[in-house]
Scaffold this motif. Sequence first.
Motif, PDB file in Angstrom:
ATOM      1  N   VAL A 103       0.804  -1.227   0.000  1.00 20.20           N
ATOM      2  CA  VAL A 103       0.000   0.000   0.000  1.00 20.20           C
ATOM      3  C   VAL A 103       0.836   1.275   0.000  1.00 20.20           C
ATOM      4  O   VAL A 103       0.643   2.145  -0.850  1.00 20.20           O
ATOM      5  N   TRP A 104       1.763   1.424   0.962  1.00 15.53           N
ATOM      6  CA  TRP A 104       2.340   2.765   1.107  1.00 15.53           C
ATOM      7  C   TRP A 104       3.817   2.888   0.737  1.00 15.53           C
ATOM      8  O   TRP A 104       4.309   4.003   0.567  1.00 15.53           O
ATOM      9  N   LYS A 105       4.532   1.791   0.562  1.00 14.90           N
ATOM     10  CA  LYS A 105       5.964   1.921   0.256  1.00 14.90           C
ATOM     11  C   LYS A 105       6.405   1.037  -0.898  1.00 14.90           C
ATOM     12  O   LYS A 105       7.087   1.496  -1.813  1.00 14.90           O
ATOM     13  N   GLY A 106       6.053  -0.231  -0.856  1.00 16.55           N
ATOM     14  CA  GLY A 106       6.539  -1.179  -1.845  1.00 16.55           C
ATOM     15  C   GLY A 106       7.558  -2.128  -1.239  1.00 16.55           C
ATOM     16  O   GLY A 106       8.159  -1.841  -0.200  1.00 16.55           O
ATOM     17  N   HIS A 107       7.756  -3.275  -1.884  1.00 19.15           N
ATOM     18  CA  HIS A 107       8.669  -4.295  -1.381  1.00 19.15           C
ATOM     19  C   HIS A 107      10.102  -3.969  -1.791  1.00 19.15           C
ATOM     20  O   HIS A 107      10.338  -3.380  -2.847  1.00 19.15           O
ATOM     21  N   TYR A 108      11.061  -4.397  -0.973  1.00 18.17           N
ATOM     22  CA  TYR A 108      12.461  -4.100  -1.288  1.00 18.17           C
ATOM     23  C   TYR A 108      12.947  -4.809  -2.550  1.00 18.17           C
ATOM     24  O   TYR A 108      13.950  -4.417  -3.151  1.00 18.17           O
ATOM     25  N   LEU A 109      12.207  -5.849  -3.001  1.00 19.09           N
ATOM     26  CA  LEU A 109      12.575  -6.519  -4.245  1.00 19.09           C
ATOM     27  C   LEU A 109      12.059  -5.776  -5.478  1.00 19.09           C
ATOM     28  O   LEU A 109      12.325  -6.192  -6.596  1.00 19.09           O
ATOM     29  N   GLY A 110      11.311  -4.717  -5.252  1.00 16.58           N
ATOM     30  CA  GLY A 110      10.940  -3.863  -6.362  1.00 16.58           C
ATOM     31  C   GLY A 110       9.492  -3.873  -6.789  1.00 16.58           C
ATOM     32  O   GLY A 110       9.114  -3.109  -7.679  1.00 16.58           O
ATOM     33  N   TRP A 111       8.651  -4.718  -6.179  1.00 14.99           N
ATOM     34  CA  TRP A 111       7.241  -4.720  -6.575  1.00 14.99           C
ATOM     35  C   TRP A 111       6.423  -3.872  -5.606  1.00 14.99           C
ATOM     36  O   TRP A 111       6.783  -3.683  -4.464  1.00 14.99           O
TER      37      TRP A 111
END
Length: 288
Positions: A103-111
């Motif tokens: 929702v507010w940031k995104g995953h560290y793998l890029g999605w």
Amino acid sequence: MGDQELPGNAPGEAAVRRAFLKRGVAAALAFALPAVHAGGWQGIRQRGSLQVALYQEMPPFHAQGRGIDVDLARALAAQLGLGFSALPFAAGENMGDDLRNAVWKGHYLGWGPADVLLHVPVDAPLMRATPQVRIVAPYYRERVAVAFDRQRLPALESLAALRGQPIAVAGLSLAGWLMLGAEGGLLREQLQTHLPHGVAAAEALQRGEVAAAAGLASELESVLAGDARFALQPLPAPRAPRDGWAVGCAVRKDADELAAALQQGMQSLQASGELQAIFRAHRVEPRL
């Protein structure tokens, strides 16, 4: 809810969530397109599609690209005059992880993040703990339930009545946690806990392999609804949330226009009967 906690706050939360959504992030990435926010509501309108994060392998709401949440996401997008794009993902260790990633940031793998995440508990403590999001447009009230074979058990006033009977339940689930501790552990030896979710537990009951199955009401109903051989009722366990818990849509805290549009869209779907029809198409009784 008083002193009752949502399943997301129960002991063993991470294991419960991983059991519902067992595929890893790599699997999610194979199906998902990266989400790029392009200026809030105006950016979404320019893009022409609503990207909706959906939990993976959570039947009957989402499994292999189909389910209640898939149909609901598509209907909501249509209400907003938009196309629909799915971002399937596996649950993290807790709801805070999911809200951050989806929702507010995104995953560290890029999605991620997506525009909206479905199936989020409408829970004031969760919102206070995650000030970056808001949860709007509740659309279903879930509960923990038990189904049983009427020929083997004419009634089920307490879980003690299941003593000596085989019971199917996903071990790493809220229902499994409740059943393992029920009646002081009286039923532990009777539980078949190797199942991935409550849908599989209901299927075992339907095949006659067990006398009862425990899981979420939506899981059990999606298999057993309309079958007069089986009764389905709230799980008679003191620690089960008495009134269940509502689920809704999570968006970024600053997404005022999107939140208002989703709320209005959900109300329109309910008023027209389309929301109820989506649930019933998957053999689940709509509850709010």
